[in-house]
Design a protein around this motif. Structure first.
Motif, short mmCIF file in Angstrom:
data_model
loop_
_atom_site.label_atom_id
_atom_site.label_comp_id
_atom_site.label_asym_id
_atom_site.label_seq_id
_atom_site.Cartn_x
_atom_site.Cartn_y
_atom_site.Cartn_z
N ILE A 66 0.84 -1.07 -0.13
CA ILE A 66 -0.10 0.07 0.02
C ILE A 66 0.88 1.27 0.00
O ILE A 66 0.81 2.10 -0.86
CB ILE A 66 -0.95 -0.03 1.27
CG1 ILE A 66 -1.80 -1.20 1.22
CG2 ILE A 66 -1.75 1.24 1.17
CD1 ILE A 66 -2.72 -1.34 2.63
N GLY A 67 1.84 1.34 0.83
CA GLY A 67 2.64 2.35 1.17
C GLY A 67 3.66 3.08 0.12
O GLY A 67 3.81 4.25 -0.23
N VAL A 68 4.33 2.01 -0.68
CA VAL A 68 5.25 2.18 -1.57
C VAL A 68 4.72 2.81 -2.77
O VAL A 68 5.25 4.03 -3.37
CB VAL A 68 6.08 1.02 -2.12
CG1 VAL A 68 6.79 1.34 -3.33
CG2 VAL A 68 6.95 0.56 -0.66
N PRO A 69 3.72 2.40 -3.65
CA PRO A 69 3.21 2.99 -4.93
C PRO A 69 2.77 4.57 -4.53
O PRO A 69 2.96 5.50 -5.12
CB PRO A 69 2.00 2.31 -5.17
CG PRO A 69 2.17 0.88 -4.60
CD PRO A 69 2.86 1.03 -3.53
N LEU A 70 1.98 4.59 -3.29
CA LEU A 70 1.59 5.90 -2.81
C LEU A 70 2.53 6.76 -2.55
O LEU A 70 2.51 7.98 -2.94
CB LEU A 70 0.54 5.69 -1.55
CG LEU A 70 -0.20 6.65 -0.96
CD1 LEU A 70 -1.27 6.77 -2.05
CD2 LEU A 70 -0.68 6.46 0.22
#
Lengths: 319, 282
Positions: B79-83
């Motif tokens: 969730i966090g990396v692409p965002l």
């Protein structure tokens, strides 16, 4: 002469305007481009979406904490003594200040000395220096719960200091040491060599040069590191639960025993900081309103720390 | 006199510098010396691959916790990396200056918020929302992953942003001159050039997520059983230590310290790959 320079200025100005017109990029151009390459439109949408999600998350989180918390801030939360009726956070706030001061007392001199050795004394290509760098990096990656467990095994059990301010403070000091070393190192490296050469040239020794010339000009950088460290100490809970314990009172000086042991008594008694206080409130599950208020206080402290550190950073870049 | 002082202080500096070595040595020694005996008593295979953690019955298998930590961290990364990367791209290439001057401090503020406050936020906001959507307790892998994703966001955004800014602008300009759109230039010329910096940020994020304790304890559910779905409650390695250290004794305490040893080894692997990556970049 003046006329000539005026003319070139005019030409430059005209060129700038021309460039602006050439580079003009209207919404219509943009849509034309998207029609040609739909992937660009998709990418643009994703970027904007991610930015919106990030902004909304930050705003919602901070807004939630403030809006839910501020109505819960009541005077009885700031009474001097904690009991289960007023659930005061005042002792925890005082303990946080004491804990921060104690940890900094250990970590700041040692961290600065350590950085002085690395920057001013160690020879280039020294094997030991790379070992120190690797270990400092390792220290900064260790999770706080592992620090907590280590502090528990060494200070609380093996050295017999029990749950106490001093056990917690030394554990935290080790935790923030790499941060202080790194920021001080950067600040020292940024001091121009001409300062040192000038000082040596005037006949000062190495030690005098370091303390009178290099360190004073590195102060803002060091300060920035210390402020970051304060933020970490205030927010820490996992490393403190099993080292400083969870007693909700400010440690008092001893009354029985010798003078020295009376003075040392507070250091060896358990004390919860604000973050630990919040953990205790949450794990007891009865004090949601007070937890809301505590969250606001912690958030305000963090905001203050961020503002101060950005002011210091601004001062740094101005020089 | 001055000479004595010079030499004396040199040694003081030297000893201070050696303190970080001493600290790491002490941490390793005390963790391993207390954790290994317990691990041997339980049996290393039984400890690491054991599927049941029941201290009262003498069962000390931490596989559920190892998987819990891995699942929760993986979720946070997904969730966090692409965002984070997209947000960093926004900040470097799409953001009008006034928005940037608000967004940057806001994200820095996110990095400074104590983990216990994150845990509280998760408990008060994310858990009820998950309850509404999926039913059940609302605590579990997905909830913990979302919360951790928010927590590692500043790390990912910060590192990606500085990596993107380090890319020479000529890459972007060259791509633009060849007729690529703004978006294509950013994503296919600048972003690949910042790859190794971004990767280092991701590893840093993994390290933060796997070591996070207080926030995860609040929202992961903490059941010490093998997770079977993305919604089921899990206990991470860190949570296991925090939850039981308060009352553990003897072998139970040893097993918890051994849990910390396993966590420590995980972190060392992550750290080593991080510094290897940084060295390759330099």
């Amino acid at each position: 002469m003046e006329k000539v320079s005026n003319q070139t200025a005019d030409i430059n100005f005209a060129r700038q305007i021309e460039a602006k017109q050439i580079n003009k990029y209207t919404m219509l151009d943009r849509f034309k481009e998207y029609k040609r390459s739909p992937l660009s439109a998709v990418l643009f949408g994703l970027v904007i979406l991610a930015a919106l999600i990030t902004i909304v998350t930050v705003v919602f989180m901070i807004g939630y904490i403030l809006i839910k918390g501020i109505p819960n801030i009541k005077p009885e939360l700031f009474e001097w003594e904690y009991n289960s009726v007023n659930v005061s956070m005042m002792p925890a706030i005082i303990n946080t200040v004491i804990m921060t001061a104690l940890s900094l007392l250990f970590a700041v001199p040692l961290g600065i000395f350590s950085a002085i050795y690395l920057v001013e004394y160690a020879k280039r290509g020294n094997k030991l220096v790379s070992v120190i760098r690797i270990t400092a990096e390792t220290l900064s990656g260790i999770p706080s719960i592992v620090y907590g467990l280590f502090g528990y095994i060494l200070f609380v059990v093996a050295l017999g200091w029990n749950f106490s301010l001093i056990s917690g403070a030394i554990t935290l000091a080790i935790m923030i040491l790499p941060l202080i070393i790194r920021t001080t190192e950067e600040a020292l490296i940024a001091v121009p060599d001409s300062f040192r050469e000038g000082s040596f040239g005037l006949g000062a020794g190495k030690l005098r040069t370091v303390f009178k010339i290099v360190l004073p000009s590195a102060v803002p950088g060091i300060l920035a590191g210390v402020i970051l460290a304060i933020g970490r100490i205030v927010g820490e809970s996992a490393a403190l639960i099993f080292t400083a314990g969870t007693v909700a009172a400010v440690p008092k000086f001893g009354t029985t025993g010798s003078l020295l042991s009376n003075i040392a008594a507070p250091l060896f008694s358990s004390a919860r900081t604000l973050s630990v206080h919040m953990y205790a409130l949450l794990s007891e599950g009865l004090y949601t309103n007070q937890a809301h208020a505590t969250a606001v206080v912690l958030l305000v402290v963090v905001i203050l720390i961020n503002i101060i550190s950005s002011l210091v950073a601004k001062k740094l870049t101005k020089r | 006199m001055n000479k004595v002082k010079e030499i004396l202080m040199k040694y003081v500096f030297f000893i201070s510098a050696c303190l970080s070595i001493i600290a790491v040595a002490l941490i390793c020694y005390f963790l391993f010396a207390n954790g290994f005996p317990a691990m041997l008593e339980i049996g290393p295979i039984k400890f690491i691959a054991g599927m049941r953690w029941k201290p009262l019955e003498g069962l000390y298998g931490i596989l559920p916790m190892i998987l819990g930590s891995i699942y929760v961290t993986a979720g946070a990364i997904i969730i966090g990396v692409p965002l984070g990367i997209l947000a960093a791209v926004f900040m470097t290439h799409f953001c009008p200056k006034p928005i940037y001057s608000l967004l940057k401090p806001a994200i820095e503020l996110l990095a400074g918020i104590p983990s216990i406050v994150y845990g509280f936020f998760g408990l008060m906001v994310i858990v009820p929302v998950m309850q509404d959507i999926f039913g059940g307790s609302g605590k579990g892998i997905l909830t913990a992953s979302i919360l951790l994703a928010i927590m590692i966001l500043p790390t990912i955004v910060g590192v990606t942003e500085s990596a993107l800014r380090a890319v020479p602008p000529s890459y972007y300009e060259g791509s633009l001159a060849l007729g690529a759109t703004h978006e294509r230039s950013v994503f296919f010329a600048s972003l690949p050039a910042a790859k190794s910096g971004i990767f280092a940020g991701v590893i840093l994020g993994i390290g933060r997520a796997i070591g996070e304790t207080m926030a995860v304890v609040m929202v992961a559910g903490n059941q010490a059983v093998m997770p079977n779905s993305i919604l089921s409650g899990v206990r991470t390695l860190t949570a296991n230590i925090v939850l039981e250290m308060g009352y553990a004794a003897d072998l139970h305490k040893g097993a918890l310290i051994a849990t910390a040893v396993v966590l420590f080894v995980f972190i060392m692997i992550i750290n080593l790959s991080f510094s290897a990556l940084k060295r390759r970049e330099a």
